[in-house]
Design an enzyme around this catalytic site. Structure first.
Site, mmCIF file in Angstrom:
data_model
loop_
_atom_site.group_PDB
_atom_site.id
_atom_site.type_symbol
_atom_site.label_atom_id
_atom_site.label_comp_id
_atom_site.label_asym_id
_atom_site.label_seq_id
_atom_site.Cartn_x
_atom_site.Cartn_y
_atom_site.Cartn_z
ATOM 1 N N HIS A 7 0.832 -1.213 0.000
ATOM 2 C CA HIS A 7 0.000 0.000 0.000
ATOM 3 C C HIS A 7 0.860 1.253 0.000
ATOM 4 O O HIS A 7 2.049 1.203 0.328
ATOM 5 C CB HIS A 7 -0.883 0.013 1.248
ATOM 6 C CG HIS A 7 -1.983 -0.993 1.199
ATOM 7 N ND1 HIS A 7 -3.014 -0.914 0.303
ATOM 8 C CD2 HIS A 7 -2.215 -2.104 1.933
ATOM 9 C CE1 HIS A 7 -3.834 -1.928 0.483
ATOM 10 N NE2 HIS A 7 -3.366 -2.673 1.471
ATOM 11 N N SER B 148 6.599 3.390 10.579
ATOM 12 C CA SER B 148 6.823 2.324 9.612
ATOM 13 C C SER B 148 5.627 1.382 9.543
ATOM 14 O O SER B 148 4.847 1.255 10.498
ATOM 15 C CB SER B 148 8.094 1.579 10.028
ATOM 16 O OG SER B 148 7.895 0.199 10.052
ATOM 17 N N LYS B 149 5.538 0.687 8.392
ATOM 18 C CA LYS B 149 4.439 -0.267 8.199
ATOM 19 C C LYS B 149 4.462 -1.330 9.294
ATOM 20 O O LYS B 149 3.451 -1.933 9.609
ATOM 21 C CB LYS B 149 4.565 -0.937 6.839
ATOM 22 C CG LYS B 149 4.376 0.049 5.706
ATOM 23 C CD LYS B 149 4.232 -0.635 4.381
ATOM 24 C CE LYS B 149 4.208 0.405 3.282
ATOM 25 N NZ LYS B 149 3.196 0.271 2.297
ATOM 26 N N ARG B 150 5.665 -1.566 9.828
ATOM 27 C CA ARG B 150 5.782 -2.596 10.863
ATOM 28 C C ARG B 150 5.074 -2.211 12.158
ATOM 29 O O ARG B 150 4.817 -3.064 13.001
ATOM 30 C CB ARG B 150 7.254 -2.847 11.183
ATOM 31 C CG ARG B 150 7.903 -3.735 10.182
ATOM 32 C CD ARG B 150 9.240 -4.218 10.708
ATOM 33 N NE ARG B 150 10.078 -4.541 9.576
ATOM 34 C CZ ARG B 150 11.359 -4.290 9.505
ATOM 35 N NH1 ARG B 150 11.965 -3.703 10.512
ATOM 36 N NH2 ARG B 150 12.032 -4.621 8.445
#
Ligand code: GLU
Length: 580
Positions: free
Chosen positions: A29, A279-281
Site C-alpha cells: 500500500h 513504519s508499516k511494521r
C-alpha cells in the site's frame, strides 16, 4: 507492447517546464510518507515553471517478485482519492475523471515495459568502457564479504572482473555464462547540491562498482531511475532522505551517460511522537503486543495458520498481509495505528484533512492568520499556489495524530448535510456495508445534523447510530442515564414512559415529523415539558442519553423495535428494583 523509443542523447533540461515525479514501487500500500512526497512534488509542479509545471507518475516495478498489479491499482487510487492527480503517467478513471496519459510521448510509465531503453543505456556504458560484466557467483561474493567482515574491513567489490582479459570475457559471454553488469564508479568525490541539506559530498571510498543489470536481465533501481528521469525530462527530484545515499550513484550515472543533473531535495523522514520511524511494521507491532497480552499461543483467527502465526509472533521483522492484520485486529478488538493511506481511508479520514496535515509535515506556509496565529488550515489550491522548496522543513517531522484528528473533525463539521451524506455513504459502501445497506444516502442527509457534530472520523458516525444495529434484547443500558431519565424524581419518567407506550401501540405513522408531533402532544396533555418524555424514551430505545433527534431515532428503529425496547427497558428497571 507499444514501446516508444526515445533518443538517449535527448537533452530534456533545455526545456523551461518544471517536471517533478513520484516513482512508487508497487510492493504494497501507499505509505503516508510516500503520499507526502507525492503531494509536495505535485504542489511544486503546479506552481512553478514557465507555462506551468508537470507532475509525472512512474511505476517502478523492476523487482518483479515483489511488485503486483493490485498494489499499483491501490497506489493510483489512493493518490487520486487524495486529489494528487498526475499530468503524465498511467491512465486512471476515477470518479468520472481521466487522470494521466502520455501526451508528451515519454511513456510507457511502467519500468517493466522499458527494458529495451535500459539495455540501450547499459550497452552504451559497456561500449564506452564505463561498465563491465562480472561473473562471480553470489556464493563467491558472499565468501569475500565474510572475509572482509572477519578482517574488520568494510566490504567493497574488488573489481576482480576487470582483471579478466577481453578475449576471455567475450568467450564467457558468448557461452551464456550468468553475470551481472557493474558500473565503474569514478574514483573521485561526488557532490550533491541538495536544496534542503546544502552540499553533500561523498568520498569515493564510500562506493564500489555497483550493479546496474541483475543476473535476471532486469536493470537495478539505480540505472532505471537515472535513465527514466532523463528521458522523461524530470527537472526536480523531491524525495525522502532514505534515498540520499543513492543520489551520488545517480549523479555519477548521469555524468557517464551525458545527461544533465536534476535539482535534488531530500525531505526528512516522518517519525512517531516517540521518535521511532513511522513504519508499516508499527501495525504488526501493535497486533503482536495485543496477541501476547491476550495470551494467544496459537492463531486466534481462521485466516492465519498456526505455523505462520508462531513465526510472526517470534520474529520482530515479520509482517502479515494487510487483510490478515485487519481480521486479527477485529478479533482482538484493537485499533491498529494508521500508517498507509488506505488505513486512513478505512478509519474515515477526509482527503482534504489528510493532505492539509501532510503538507504541514514537510512545509511551513510562514503566513499569519488575521488573529496573528500561524496559518495551518489551507486547501489544495492554496498549497499549489504558495508552495516553495524554501519553505520546506529540514528537521524531523513528527506525526501528531491528535492534531490530524482535530483537522478531520473540523473538516467534517464544515461539510453541508448533503456533502456529509455523500461522503459517509461512499465510505460505508467500502468499509461498512451493513451501514450502507441499512441507510440510504438520503437517510444519511437527515441523520447528518446529529451525526456530523459528534464525529471526528466518518467511522465514528457508526457510534452515534450504533443503537440501530443492536438486537432489541441486547441493549446495554447506561446506568446513569437510566437513573436520571427514569428513576430520579419518584419514577415520574418511568410512569410517563409506560403511558406513552400505550399510546404508541395505537400509533402507526412512524415518520420523524409525526413522531415528534405525537411526543409533543403527549407532553402537553400531561402538562410536562417535552424533555420529560423525550429522555425516558431515548434511553429506553437506545440505552443511552444521546442519539439523533427523537423522531429520527424512533423512525430508524420502526414501531415493533421501539415497543419491544420500551418493554425490555421497563422490565429491566423493575428487575433491578427487585434486587434492591
Ligand atoms: N521507487 C522508489 C521507492 O519507492 C523511489 C525512487 C525515487 O524516488 O527515486 O522508494
Amino acid at each position: 507492447m507499444n514501446l516508444l523509443r526515445a533518443d538517449l542523447n535527448f537533452h530534456p533540461m533545455t526545456t523551461t517546464t518544471t517536471i517533478t515525479r513520484f516513482a512508487p514501487s508497487p510492493t504494497g500500500h501507499l505509505h503516508i510518507g510516500g503520499a507526502r512526497t507525492a503531494l509536495l512534488c505535485w504542489a511544486f509542479a503546479k506552481q512553478t515553471g514557465i507555462g506551468g509545471g508537470r507532475f509525472l507518475l512512474r511505476i517502478e516495478d523492476t523487482d518483479q517478485k515483489r511488485s503486483s498489479e493490485s498494489s499499483t491499482k491501490g497506489i493510483l487510487e489512493d493518490l487520486a482519492w487524495l486529489g494528487i492527480t498526475w499530468d503524465d503517467g498511467p491512465e486512471l478513471e476515477f470518479n468520472g475523471q481521466t487522470i494521466g496519459g502520455d501526451t508528451r510521448s515519454v511513456g510507457p510509465y511502467y519500468q517493466a515495459q522499458r527494458i529495451d531503453l535500459y539495455n540501450d543505456a547499459i550497452n552504451r556504458l559497456i561500449e564506452e568502457d564505463k561498465a563491465y560484466p562480472a561473473f562471480e557467483t553470489p556464493e563467491e561474493l558472499e565468501a569475500k564479504r565474510k572475509e572482509a567482515i572477519a578482517a574488520k574491513i568494510g566490504y567493497k567489490y574488488d573489481r576482480a572482473a576487470l582483471q579478466i582479459s577481453k578475449e576471455e570475457r567475450t568467450k564467457r559471454l558468448a557461452a551464456g555464462e550468468s553475470h551481472v553488469v557493474r558500473f565503474k564508479m569514478p574514483d573521485e568525490p561526488i557532490t550533491v547540491e541538495d536544496q534542503l541539506l546544502g552540499e553533500v559530498t561523498i568520498k569515493p571510498e564510500e562506493f564500489d562498482d555497483f550493479i546496474i543489470r541483475k543476473r535476471d536481465g532486469f536493470p537495478t533501481y539505480h540505472l532505471a531511475v537515472t535513465v527514466d528521469d532523463a528521458l522523461m525530462g524530470v527537472t526536480h527530484v523531491l524525495r525522502g532522505q532514505e534515498h540520499l545515499i543513492n543520489t551520488p550513484r545517480h549523479v555519477a550515472l548521469q555524468t557517464a551517460l551525458g545527461y544533465d543533473h536534476p535539482v535534488y531535495a531530500h525531505m526528512p523522514l516522518i517519525f512517531n511522537p516517540d521518535g521511532s520511524k513511522m513504519s508499516k511494521r508499527d501495525k504488526d507491532k501493535a497486533a503482536k503486543k495485543a496477541c501476547k497480552d491476550a495470551g494467544h499461543e496459537s492463531s486466534p483467527i481462521e485466516a492465519l495458520d498456526d505455523a505462520t502465526y508462531t513465526e510472526w509472533l517470534k520474529n520482530k521483522t515479520r509482517q502479515l498481509e494487510s487483510d490478515t492484520l485487519i481480521a486479527l485486529a477485529k478479533h482482538l478488538n484493537i485499533v491498529l495505528p494508521e500508517i498507509d493511506v488506505e488505513d486512513f481511508r478505512r478509519a474515515g479520514y477526509l482527503p482534504e484533512a489528510l493532505t492539509n496535515y501532510l503538507a504541514l509535515l514537510g512545509w511551513n506556509p510562514k503566513t499569519k492568520n488575521e488573529d496573528g496565529t500561524d496559518l495551518e488550515r489551507f486547501d489544495m489550491d492554496y498549497l499549489a499556489s504558495h508552495f516553495s522548496i524554501a519553505g520546506m522543513g529540514k528537521g524531523q517531522s513528527k506525526f501528531d495524530r491528535i492534531k490530524l484528528l482535530s483537522f478531520n473533525g473540523d473538516a467534517i463539521a464544515a461539510l453541508t448535510d448533503e456533502e456529509f451524506a455523500s461522503r459517509w455513504h461512499q465510505w460505508a459502501t467500502h468499509y461498512d456495508t451493513a451501514l450502507a445497506e441499512r441507510f440510504s444516502q438520503q437517510d444519511m442527509v437527515s441523520l447528518a445534523p446529529a451525526v456530523k457534530t459528534r464525529c471526528k472520523t466518518l467511522a465514528d458516525g457508526r457510534g452515534v447510530i450504533g443503537f440501530a444495529f443492536i438486537a432489541d434484547d441486547a441493549i446495554v443500558y447506561d446506568g446513569k442515564a437510566v437513573h436520571k431519565a427514569l428513576i430520579k424524581g419518584e419514577r415520574k419518567g418511568l410512569e410517563l414512559l409506560k403511558a406513552f407506550r400505550d399510546e404508541l401501540a395505537e400509533f402507526d405513522d412512524f415518520t420523524p415529523d409525526a413522531i415528534e408531533a405525537k411526543v409533543s402532544a403527549f407532553a402537553e396533555s400531561k402538562e410536562v415539558g417535552m424533555g420529560k418524555i423525550a429522555q425516558p424514551l431515548r434511553v429506553a430505545v437506545t440505552g443511552a442519553g444521546v442519539s439523533p433527534s427523537l423522531g429520527q431515532t424512533l423512525a430508524i428503529l420502526g414501531k415493533d423495535a421501539v415497543l419491544a425496547r420500551i418493554d425490555g427497558c421497563i422490565e429491566s428497571v423493575h428487575a433491578d428494583s427487585g434486587k434492591e
